[in-house]
Design a protein around this motif. Structure first.
Motif, mmCIF file in Angstrom:
data_model
loop_
_atom_site.group_PDB
_atom_site.id
_atom_site.type_symbol
_atom_site.label_atom_id
_atom_site.label_comp_id
_atom_site.label_asym_id
_atom_site.label_seq_id
_atom_site.Cartn_x
_atom_site.Cartn_y
_atom_site.Cartn_z
ATOM 1 N N ARG A 278 15.925 -6.751 -3.296
ATOM 2 C CA ARG A 278 14.346 -6.206 -3.844
ATOM 3 C C ARG A 278 13.469 -7.147 -3.972
ATOM 4 N N ARG A 317 21.888 2.796 0.935
ATOM 5 C CA ARG A 317 20.758 3.517 1.854
ATOM 6 C C ARG A 317 20.239 4.654 2.081
ATOM 7 N N SER A 321 14.416 1.090 1.747
ATOM 8 C CA SER A 321 14.201 1.129 3.137
ATOM 9 C C SER A 321 14.855 0.313 3.505
ATOM 10 N N GLY A 322 14.521 0.307 4.934
ATOM 11 C CA GLY A 322 15.616 -0.305 5.927
ATOM 12 C C GLY A 322 14.906 -1.893 6.176
ATOM 13 N N GLN A 325 17.743 -3.312 3.746
ATOM 14 C CA GLN A 325 19.656 -3.256 3.765
ATOM 15 C C GLN A 325 19.882 -4.603 4.992
#
Length: 369
Positions: A278, A317, A321-322, A325
């Motif tokens: 993040r 996961r 969010s994608g 990742q």
């Protein structure tokens, strides 16, 4: 017996004065670390032996992030030497990812058809205790690539039209001055078939003052895509100064991606890793690679198993969010390249969700009433 590099202690007036005196320069020896209050004096002999083999450097910015009262401080674990570094396992290698086997000329590693590494410098602002090139970098290494060697490396790239991307590494290539970084960028930009220039660096996080507006501008190249891959392993590395440096790069139009290493005791839990990813995204850095720690000498105490890394990725996961990742990868020992080793969510006739629930796919047909 393992000797911890840190210990809990109270600072007296003399030690506080020594720490203040060391605050404006990099720490490069066990003595420096002791004077800064980051290592107990009783450990000097053991850490002097580590220093005989592997380079030490802790910048003032990094030193300020370390909590000397925490024997498990995740920042100290990455940069403060540890006697366990002299414990070498049979599987560990001086060149764990096989750079030398794919080096046709000095400074070049050509492992993949469409891209090359250009190792322009062999020094760093800090020396990670888990570094996969620890046998090749440091003050005892080769320094900066000579002008003649650089000319040969650039000629190698220019003669091979299949080379689409040049990845500048080392050492840390952002140890170059702005003038030299600009000159190198222009030399690469003059090669028509090179479309992407990528710099790999820890400098924005560990010595952020180097990333001035002028330095960021020096990395730009008209008509070329320029990326900086930023290495950080713990959310506490995002100091206000580091965030400002990342902002200067992003504002200059440099695309930022991340690199991290999965390290036992540093970031091998879902809460820490999620906070790290993040922090990258919040600072306009796209999470890119999470590396399985390489088989570098004296680094066993940092390595998790791949199964542990896969379990961690499953937890991410569901939390992120994608956009946040990373791809979990292993550099196959010997130079066979990177492969993704993240968890597999599909099997014969079914998929698994992030909670572990299994679902038939394709689903059974629904009979219409």
């Amino acid at each position: 017996m393992t000797i911890s590099a840190r210990t809990t202690r109270e600072d007296g007036p003399q030690r506080s004065t020594a720490r203040a005196a060391a605050a404006d320069r990099s720490l490069r020896s066990a003595g420096d670390l002791i004077a800064a209050g980051l290592v107990a004096p009783a450990h000097r002999a053991a850490l002097d032996r580590v220093a005989e083999r592997y380079a030490i450097a802790v910048t003032p910015d990094v030193a300020r992030l370390i909590d000397p009262a925490d024997p498990h401080d995740p920042i100290a674990a990455q940069f403060v030497p540890d006697s366990r570094e002299l414990d070498r396992q049979d599987v560990e290698r001086d060149d764990p990812i096989g750079d030398l086997a794919y080096s046709p000329v000095e400074g070049i590693v050509h492992r993949y058809p469409d891209r090359v590494l250009l190792k322009i410098v062999h020094v760093c602002p800090v020396y990670c205790r888990f570094c996969f090139r620890r046998e090749m970098v440091g003050p005892k290494g080769l320094g900066t690539l000579s002008a003649e060697a650089l000319d040969r490396a650039l000629a190698y790239i220019a003669a091979r039209p299949e080379i689409f991307e040049v990845i500048l590494t080392g050492g840390d290539p952002l140890m170059l001055s702005a003038r030299r970084a600009r000159a190198l960028t222009r030399s690469l930009a003059a090669i028509d078939h090179v479309k992407v220039i990528r710099w790999h660096s820890r400098v924005p996080m560990v010595d952020p003052a180097r990333i001035t507006v002028a330095f960021a501008q020096a990395l730009r190249a008209a008509g070329k895509a320029v990326y900086v891959a930023v290495h950080a392993n713990h959310p506490r590395e995002f100091s206000p100064a580091a965030e400002a440096a990342l902002g200067r790069l992003a504002d200059a139009g440099i695309v930022l991606v991340s690199q991290s290493v999965l390290l036992k005791g540093v970031n091998d839990d879902a809460e820490t890793m999620a906070a790290l990813m993040r922090a990258f995204v919040a600072n306009r850095v796209k999470p890119y690679y999470l590396h399985q720690a390489d088989l570098a000498p004296g680094t066993a105490h940092f390595r998790t198993s791949i199964a542990e890394g896969q379990a961690l990725m499953r937890q991410l996961r569901g939390r992120l969010s994608g956009l946040a990742q990373p791809t979990y990868v292993l550099d196959i020992p010997g130079g066979e390249g990177k492969v993704p080793v993240g968890p597999d969510y599909s099997g014969p006739g079914e998929v698994t969700d992030y909670r572990g629930g299994r679902h038939r796919y394709p689903p059974e047909a629904i009979e219409e009433p």
